[in-house]
Design an enzyme around this catalytic site. Structure first.
Site, mmCIF file in Angstrom:
data_model
loop_
_atom_site.group_PDB
_atom_site.id
_atom_site.type_symbol
_atom_site.label_atom_id
_atom_site.label_comp_id
_atom_site.label_asym_id
_atom_site.label_seq_id
_atom_site.Cartn_x
_atom_site.Cartn_y
_atom_site.Cartn_z
ATOM 1 N N ARG A 1 44.304 39.929 37.056
ATOM 2 C CA ARG A 1 45.082 40.577 37.963
ATOM 3 C C ARG A 1 46.259 41.415 37.511
ATOM 4 O O ARG A 1 46.344 42.644 38.067
ATOM 5 C CB ARG A 1 45.977 39.547 38.884
ATOM 6 C CG ARG A 1 44.893 39.062 39.880
ATOM 7 C CD ARG A 1 45.266 37.892 40.776
ATOM 8 N NE ARG A 1 46.283 36.922 39.904
ATOM 9 C CZ ARG A 1 46.968 36.076 40.412
ATOM 10 N NH1 ARG A 1 47.387 36.212 41.479
ATOM 11 N NH2 ARG A 1 47.562 35.203 39.344
ATOM 12 N N ASN B 1 43.158 36.878 43.796
ATOM 13 C CA ASN B 1 42.467 35.702 43.318
ATOM 14 C C ASN B 1 41.555 35.042 44.616
ATOM 15 O O ASN B 1 42.420 35.000 45.661
ATOM 16 C CB ASN B 1 42.934 34.502 42.770
ATOM 17 C CG ASN B 1 43.239 34.997 41.320
ATOM 18 O OD1 ASN B 1 42.807 35.834 40.657
ATOM 19 N ND2 ASN B 1 44.157 33.923 40.949
#
Length: 91
Positions: free
Chosen positions: A18, A36
């Site tokens: 990320r 996520n």
């Protein structure tokens, strides 16, 4: 300008994916978000110039390091202008 939703599968959680995505988005002037998912994938929405978005997605396919492994990317084109101001990590 192009607006997409992308679901990235593979070994993409717990490896800085990320943060890599956010850093790459800033580099290519892409706005949106990344988070996520419970199934182990990473979901993002991204908005930007068509050429920059294409380059951004090419880099994302390669992943951040030898620790991540992108096995698939499902890209869906969305309509409209989401009015994102930055590229954020959602928790």
């Amino acid at each position: 300008m192009e607006y997409v939703r992308v679901n990235v599968s593979g070994h993409v959680q717990g490896v800085g994916f990320r943060y890599f995505t956010q850093h790459t988005a800033v580099e290519y002037n892409i706005t949106g978000w990344v988070k996520n998912e419970d199934d182990g994938s990473v979901l993002m929405e991204a908005f930007g110039d068509e050429e920059n978005l294409s380059l951004f997605l090419d880099v994302i396919k390669k992943g951040p390091s030898r620790f991540a492994e992108v096995q698939g990317m499902d890209v869906t084109t969305l309509a409209g202008d989401p009015q994102f101001k930055s590229f954020d990590i959602k928790y």
